[in-house]
Write a protein that holds these residues in place. Structure first.
Motif, short mmCIF file in Angstrom:
data_model
loop_
_atom_site.label_atom_id
_atom_site.label_comp_id
_atom_site.label_asym_id
_atom_site.label_seq_id
_atom_site.Cartn_x
_atom_site.Cartn_y
_atom_site.Cartn_z
N SER A 39 0.86 -1.18 0.00
CA SER A 39 0.00 0.00 0.00
C SER A 39 0.90 1.23 0.00
O SER A 39 1.87 1.31 0.78
CB SER A 39 -0.91 0.02 1.23
N TYR A 56 2.71 -1.37 4.35
CA TYR A 56 2.52 0.03 3.99
C TYR A 56 3.87 0.70 3.79
O TYR A 56 4.74 0.64 4.67
CB TYR A 56 1.73 0.76 5.09
N PRO A 82 1.25 2.17 10.70
CA PRO A 82 1.24 3.25 9.71
C PRO A 82 0.15 4.26 10.01
O PRO A 82 -0.88 3.94 10.59
CB PRO A 82 0.97 2.51 8.39
N PHE A 111 -3.53 5.55 2.44
CA PHE A 111 -2.75 4.69 1.54
C PHE A 111 -3.65 4.11 0.46
O PHE A 111 -4.86 3.97 0.65
CB PHE A 111 -2.08 3.55 2.32
N LYS A 146 -3.59 0.99 -2.90
CA LYS A 146 -2.88 -0.12 -3.54
C LYS A 146 -2.95 0.04 -5.06
O LYS A 146 -3.96 0.50 -5.60
CB LYS A 146 -3.51 -1.46 -3.15
#
Length: 272
Positions: free
Chosen positions: A196, A233, A261, A265, A267
């Motif tokens: 991510s 991440y 994290p 984020f 993907k």
């Protein structure tokens, strides 16, 4: 080879297949606690999920398995030990963890058709995988005070989600060779599509520049990641992570940082 590799990992991450490849590649012996557990389940007329739950209140089964792992510490043979707890009980091993996306794990388990692992629908198998992961995490934490999902316990993490068993075995063997000369070695190899990325536009020109450096055999700034609930991440150098993807590399070499994290984020889309 005299040193041992302890191979732990997510259900369906390919531990058995990778272990077999490493045995042939390194000329090592093979030891599997998973095979022992499946044999016990079959003997008792249980599924593997049912046995895992049963073992939560019947520690004598764990003790039988654990004593076998402890004895391996004094075994002079080189070994590949396919076990979730060998990193803890067998001293001096190269500690490897194979990670895999849960839906991919479930597909692999269904296709393998092993005794004790059965479901008619993918959603049902995913729920079985989730239940087994939680049962194992709970049992090992209560019994030993350790978190088998804490990746800080391991020397090398390899993501198998979008990698072939041969690629994974080669990565483990390469890492093992480094570790044999430097026991401080730590690394994480994560597939680009598993990561991510920060929800901020990356510098496209910089990504291309770093990809060109990789293609020419050069080095680029290292990628740092944090892990949470089995997801990875990127928290530093996303341009490097994207450069590895642009260069069509199987893995992004990462440094695993502690902590959770923060921020947004995303993907990348994956065609597999």
């Amino acid at each position: 080879m005299q040193e041992k590799i302890s191979l732990a990992g997510d259900l369906g991450s390919g531990k058995s297949t990778v272990s077999s490849l490493l045995v042939g590649r390194l000329g090592a012996e093979y030891y599997s606690t998973g095979a022992i557990v499946r044999e016990i389940a079959e003997r008792r007329g249980m599924s593997v999920v049912e046995l895992n739950i049963y073992m939560e209140t019947h520690p004598e089964i764990d003790r039988e398995i654990d004593d076998g792992l402890r004895r391996l510490s004094d075994d002079r043979r080189g070994m590949i030990i396919d076990s979730r707890m060998a990193w803890h009980f067998t001293s001096g091993t190269f500690r490897v963890y194979l990670s895999c996306d849960m839906s991919v794990s479930a597909c692999r388990i269904m296709c393998a058709g092993r005794k004790g692992d059965c479901a008619d629908r993918l959603d049902d198998m995913i729920e079985q995988v989730r239940a087994r992961r939680e049962s194992e995490r709970k049992r090992y934490h209560e019994k030993y005070g350790v978190n088998i999902k804490d990746l800080a316990n391991y020397d090398l993490i390899v993501d198998t989600t979008y990698a072939t068993p041969e690629q994974v075995a080669a990565a483990v063997a390469d890492g093992f060779e480094i570790w044999r000369h430097d026991h401080a070695y730590r690394a994480a190899l994560i597939c680009p599509a598993r990561l991510s990325y920060p929800d901020d536009p990356a510098d496209g020109d910089e990504v291309q520049r770093r990809a060109d450096i990789l293609d020419e055999g050069g080095n680029i700034p290292p990628v740092s990641v944090q892990e949470l609930d089995g997801e990875f991440y990127v928290v530093a150098e996303p341009e490097s992570a994207l450069a590895y993807s642009l260069s069509d590399r199987t893995f992004v070499p990462c440094k695993l940082l502690s902590g959770a994290p923060s921020g947004s984020f995303v993907k990348m889309k994956n065609s597999l």
